[in-house]
Motif scaffolding. Structure first.
Motif, PDB file in Angstrom:
ATOM      1  N   TYR A   1     -27.773 -32.146  -1.625  1.00 32.06           N
ATOM      2  CA  TYR A   1     -29.124 -31.591  -1.565  1.00 32.06           C
ATOM      3  C   TYR A   1     -30.162 -32.671  -1.843  1.00 32.06           C
ATOM      4  O   TYR A   1     -31.241 -32.667  -1.252  1.00 32.06           O
ATOM      5  N   GLN A   2     -29.848 -33.603  -2.754  1.00 34.71           N
ATOM      6  CA  GLN A   2     -30.783 -34.687  -3.044  1.00 34.71           C
ATOM      7  C   GLN A   2     -30.974 -35.598  -1.832  1.00 34.71           C
ATOM      8  O   GLN A   2     -32.066 -36.120  -1.614  1.00 34.71           O
ATOM      9  N   ARG A   3     -29.912 -35.791  -1.055  1.00 40.12           N
ATOM     10  CA  ARG A   3     -30.052 -36.600   0.158  1.00 40.12           C
ATOM     11  C   ARG A   3     -30.889 -35.864   1.206  1.00 40.12           C
ATOM     12  O   ARG A   3     -31.594 -36.488   1.998  1.00 40.12           O
ATOM     13  N   TYR A   4     -30.793 -34.538   1.190  1.00 42.96           N
ATOM     14  CA  TYR A   4     -31.550 -33.744   2.171  1.00 42.96           C
ATOM     15  C   TYR A   4     -33.017 -33.607   1.783  1.00 42.96           C
ATOM     16  O   TYR A   4     -33.889 -33.545   2.656  1.00 42.96           O
ATOM     17  N   ALA A   5     -33.317 -33.582   0.470  1.00 41.46           N
ATOM     18  CA  ALA A   5     -34.667 -33.275  -0.011  1.00 41.46           C
ATOM     19  C   ALA A   5     -35.758 -34.145   0.613  1.00 41.46           C
ATOM     20  O   ALA A   5     -36.813 -33.618   1.000  1.00 41.46           O
ATOM     21  N   PRO A   6     -35.593 -35.492   0.747  1.00 43.93           N
ATOM     22  CA  PRO A   6     -36.683 -36.284   1.352  1.00 43.93           C
ATOM     23  C   PRO A   6     -36.965 -35.914   2.802  1.00 43.93           C
ATOM     24  O   PRO A   6     -38.063 -36.171   3.304  1.00 43.93           O
ATOM     25  N   TRP A   7     -35.970 -35.348   3.478  1.00 46.06           N
ATOM     26  CA  TRP A   7     -36.134 -34.989   4.887  1.00 46.06           C
ATOM     27  C   TRP A   7     -36.485 -33.514   5.078  1.00 46.06           C
ATOM     28  O   TRP A   7     -36.714 -33.073   6.208  1.00 46.06           O
ATOM     29  N   LYS A   8     -36.525 -32.771   3.999  1.00 44.87           N
ATOM     30  CA  LYS A   8     -36.661 -31.323   4.066  1.00 44.87           C
ATOM     31  C   LYS A   8     -37.908 -30.896   4.847  1.00 44.87           C
ATOM     32  O   LYS A   8     -37.832 -30.058   5.746  1.00 44.87           O
ATOM     33  N   THR A   9     -39.063 -31.468   4.520  1.00 45.54           N
ATOM     34  CA  THR A   9     -40.312 -31.075   5.185  1.00 45.54           C
ATOM     35  C   THR A   9     -40.255 -31.382   6.675  1.00 45.54           C
ATOM     36  O   THR A   9     -40.679 -30.572   7.514  1.00 45.54           O
ATOM     37  N   TRP A  10     -39.724 -32.559   7.033  1.00 47.89           N
ATOM     38  CA  TRP A  10     -39.645 -32.939   8.440  1.00 47.89           C
ATOM     39  C   TRP A  10     -38.667 -32.056   9.198  1.00 47.89           C
ATOM     40  O   TRP A  10     -38.931 -31.668  10.349  1.00 47.89           O
ATOM     41  N   VAL A  11     -37.545 -31.729   8.579  1.00 51.85           N
ATOM     42  CA  VAL A  11     -36.566 -30.864   9.237  1.00 51.85           C
ATOM     43  C   VAL A  11     -37.160 -29.485   9.470  1.00 51.85           C
ATOM     44  O   VAL A  11     -37.029 -28.908  10.561  1.00 51.85           O
ATOM     45  N   GLU A  12     -37.837 -28.944   8.461  1.00 50.90           N
ATOM     46  CA  GLU A  12     -38.429 -27.617   8.604  1.00 50.90           C
ATOM     47  C   GLU A  12     -39.504 -27.600   9.688  1.00 50.90           C
ATOM     48  O   GLU A  12     -39.549 -26.683  10.517  1.00 50.90           O
ATOM     49  N   ALA A  13     -40.366 -28.624   9.677  1.00 51.34           N
ATOM     50  CA  ALA A  13     -41.418 -28.698  10.704  1.00 51.34           C
ATOM     51  C   ALA A  13     -40.810 -28.827  12.095  1.00 51.34           C
ATOM     52  O   ALA A  13     -41.258 -28.183  13.059  1.00 51.34           O
ATOM     53  N   GLY A  14     -39.765 -29.648  12.204  1.00 49.43           N
ATOM     54  CA  GLY A  14     -39.124 -29.824  13.503  1.00 49.43           C
ATOM     55  C   GLY A  14     -38.450 -28.560  14.004  1.00 49.43           C
ATOM     56  O   GLY A  14     -38.551 -28.212  15.193  1.00 49.43           O
ATOM     57  N   LEU A  15     -37.785 -27.836  13.112  1.00 53.46           N
ATOM     58  CA  LEU A  15     -37.096 -26.610  13.522  1.00 53.46           C
ATOM     59  C   LEU A  15     -38.088 -25.532  13.958  1.00 53.46           C
ATOM     60  O   LEU A  15     -37.871 -24.852  14.966  1.00 53.46           O
ATOM     61  N   TRP A  16     -39.182 -25.374  13.204  1.00 54.71           N
ATOM     62  CA  TRP A  16     -40.181 -24.372  13.597  1.00 54.71           C
ATOM     63  C   TRP A  16     -40.834 -24.752  14.916  1.00 54.71           C
ATOM     64  O   TRP A  16     -41.120 -23.889  15.757  1.00 54.71           O
ATOM     65  N   THR A  17     -41.068 -26.042  15.119  1.00 56.01           N
ATOM     66  CA  THR A  17     -41.645 -26.491  16.385  1.00 56.01           C
ATOM     67  C   THR A  17     -40.706 -26.191  17.543  1.00 56.01           C
ATOM     68  O   THR A  17     -41.130 -25.679  18.597  1.00 56.01           O
ATOM     69  N   LEU A  18     -39.424 -26.474  17.360  1.00 55.85           N
ATOM     70  CA  LEU A  18     -38.444 -26.199  18.415  1.00 55.85           C
ATOM     71  C   LEU A  18     -38.339 -24.702  18.695  1.00 55.85           C
ATOM     72  O   LEU A  18     -38.262 -24.282  19.864  1.00 55.85           O
ATOM     73  N   LEU A  19     -38.330 -23.890  17.633  1.00 53.29           N
ATOM     74  CA  LEU A  19     -38.216 -22.443  17.822  1.00 53.29           C
ATOM     75  C   LEU A  19     -39.412 -21.894  18.608  1.00 53.29           C
ATOM     76  O   LEU A  19     -39.252 -21.104  19.542  1.00 53.29           O
ATOM     77  N   ILE A  20     -40.611 -22.312  18.228  1.00 53.71           N
ATOM     78  CA  ILE A  20     -41.804 -21.777  18.884  1.00 53.71           C
ATOM     79  C   ILE A  20     -41.953 -22.340  20.284  1.00 53.71           C
ATOM     80  O   ILE A  20     -42.366 -21.628  21.219  1.00 53.71           O
ATOM     81  N   LEU A  21     -41.608 -23.612  20.487  1.00 58.10           N
ATOM     82  CA  LEU A  21     -41.644 -24.168  21.841  1.00 58.10           C
ATOM     83  C   LEU A  21     -40.616 -23.488  22.741  1.00 58.10           C
ATOM     84  O   LEU A  21     -40.874 -23.234  23.916  1.00 58.10           O
ATOM     85  N   GLY A  22     -39.447 -23.194  22.179  1.00 57.03           N
ATOM     86  CA  GLY A  22     -38.433 -22.473  22.959  1.00 57.03           C
ATOM     87  C   GLY A  22     -38.903 -21.092  23.336  1.00 57.03           C
ATOM     88  O   GLY A  22     -38.695 -20.634  24.483  1.00 57.03           O
ATOM     89  N   ASN A  23     -39.583 -20.407  22.398  1.00 53.60           N
ATOM     90  CA  ASN A  23     -40.126 -19.082  22.701  1.00 53.60           C
ATOM     91  C   ASN A  23     -41.225 -19.180  23.755  1.00 53.60           C
ATOM     92  O   ASN A  23     -41.317 -18.331  24.660  1.00 53.60           O
ATOM     93  N   PHE A  24     -42.062 -20.225  23.669  1.00 58.32           N
ATOM     94  CA  PHE A  24     -43.106 -20.457  24.662  1.00 58.32           C
ATOM     95  C   PHE A  24     -42.510 -20.667  26.050  1.00 58.32           C
ATOM     96  O   PHE A  24     -42.968 -20.079  27.040  1.00 58.32           O
ATOM     97  N   ALA A  25     -41.473 -21.487  26.139  1.00 63.46           N
ATOM     98  CA  ALA A  25     -40.846 -21.752  27.442  1.00 63.46           C
ATOM     99  C   ALA A  25     -40.233 -20.481  28.021  1.00 63.46           C
ATOM    100  O   ALA A  25     -40.390 -20.180  29.212  1.00 63.46           O
TER     101      ALA A  25
END
Length: 296
Positions: free
Chosen positions: A9-33
Motif C-alpha cells: 500500500y505504501q508503494r501504491y500511495a504516491p500513485w494513488k491520486t494519478w491512478v484514481e484520476a486516470g481510471l475516472w477519466t477512462l470510465l467517463i471517456l468510455g461512456n462518452f464513446a
C-alpha cells in the motif's frame, strides 16, 4: 542498516491520486464513446439530417462536466460517507445532492454547447427547461448513485488492503466494579483487520495519530491503520500520560518524540525517533514543552 521493504500500500500511495484520476477519466471517456456511437447509429437509422458533430458535442459536453464534478463527489462522499448503518439518515442528503448535481451538470453542459454552436455559426436550443431537467435528472441520478457505489466500494477495498483498526468490544463491568466516576478504562490494544485477518495492536506501539475526515489514522511501525472515529473521541480514551495533542489534527506518543523545533511563527515541528516530522500548533506547543521539562 538496510531500510525495511515498503508495504504494497505504501508503494501504491504516491500513485494513488494519478491512478484514481486516470481510471475516472477512462470510465467517463468510455461512456462518452459508447453514448456517442449509440446516438449516431440511432440518427443514421432514422435518417435524421443532423451533422455528425452535434451528437459528439452533446455527449462530449456532458462527459466533460461530469468529469469535472468527480472531485466534488469524492469530497462529498468522503465528508458524508454512506455507511450501511447510516443510509436511512443520509438518504435524504444524497437525494438532495443528486438534484444539485443534475442542475449544475445541465447548466454547465448547456453553456458549453451554446459556446460550441456559436463558434460553428449555429444555434443550440435545449428545449423546454422543465421537461429537459426532468429528462436529464432521470439519467443523472443513476450516474450519481453509480459513482457513489464505485467510490465507496473502492474505499472499502483500500481499507481492507491497508488495514482498518477498531476498538475491541469492552467486557461487561464486574459486579464489584468501582464507582461510576472512576477513571475510564484505557484501551490496551486495537483490533486491526487486514485482508480477512485480524490481529491486536498494543496501544503502546502507536507512534502518532492523524485525523482524516471521518477516520483517525493510527501510525504503527511506519504504517497507517484508519480507525472510524474522531480525534477528540480517541483522545478521551488514550492515556494522557503517554499521548499528547499537538495539533487539531495530530496526537503523538510522548515516548516517540526526539526533539521539538520552535518556529518563528510560534508553531513548532515535532521530530520523532523514526525520522517523521509532525506539525505542532502554538496552542499546544507550550504544554508539550512543559511535559518534557517536567520529565514526562
Amino acid at each position: 542498516m538496510t531500510p525495511p521493504e515498503p508495504f504494497p500500500y505504501q508503494r501504491y500511495a504516491p500513485w494513488k491520486t494519478w491512478v484514481e484520476a486516470g481510471l475516472w477519466t477512462l470510465l467517463i471517456l468510455g461512456n462518452f464513446a459508447g453514448n456517442s456511437l449509440t446516438e449516431l447509429m440511432e440518427l443514421w437509422r432514422r435518417g435524421a439530417g443532423i451533422p455528425t458533430w452535434e451528437p459528439l458535442v452533446w455527449e462530449g459536453s456532458s462527459a466533460l462536466v461530469l468529469l469535472l464534478l468527480v472531485p466534488v463527489l469524492a469530497w462529498f462522499t468522503g465528508r458524508f460517507p454512506l455507511y450501511w448503518h447510516l443510509w436511512r439518515r443520509r438518504l435524504a442528503l444524497y437525494a438532495a445532492a443528486s438534484v444539485v448535481l443534475c442542475v449544475v451538470h445541465v447548466l454547465a453542459m448547456v453553456a458549453l454547447r451554446e459556446l460550441v454552436y456559436r463558434a460553428l455559426g449555429s444555434d443550440y436550443q435545449f428545449g423546454p427547461w422543465l421537461r429537459g431537467l426532468v429528462y436529464e435528472y432521470l439519467k443523472d441520478v443513476r450516474a450519481f448513485f453509480l459513482i457513489v457505489v464505485v467510490m465507496e466500494g473502492y474505499r472499502a477495498l483500500l481499507r481492507r488492503w491497508q488495514g482498518e483498526a477498531s476498538l475491541p468490544e469492552a467486557a461487561p463491568p464486574a459486579p464489584d466494579a468501582g464507582p461510576a466516576d472512576a477513571e475510564p478504562a484505557r484501551p490496551e490494544r486495537f483490533l486491526v483487520r487486514k485482508l480477512g485477518r485480524e490481529f491486536l495492536v498494543p496501544t503502546g506501539e502507536i507512534e502518532w495519530l492523524q485525523a482524516s475526515g471521518n477516520y483517525v489514522n493510527l501510525r504503527v511501525g511506519g504504517r497507517d491503520y484508519p480507525l472510524r472515529s474522531t480525534l477528540a473521541r480517541v483522545e478521551e480514551q488514550l492515556d494522557p500520560r503517554a499521548f499528547a495533542r499537538i495539533h487539531r489534527s495530530y496526537m503523538v506518543a510522548l515516548a516517540q518524540v526526539a526533539s521539538i523545533e520552535p518556529l518563528d511563527s510560534g508553531d513548532a515541528r515535532v521530530h520523532l525517533k523514526d525520522g517523521s516530522v509532525l506539525p505542532c500548533s502554538r496552542r499546544y506547543r507550550q504544554a508539550l514543552r512543559e511535559r518534557f521539562d517536567a520529565g514526562a
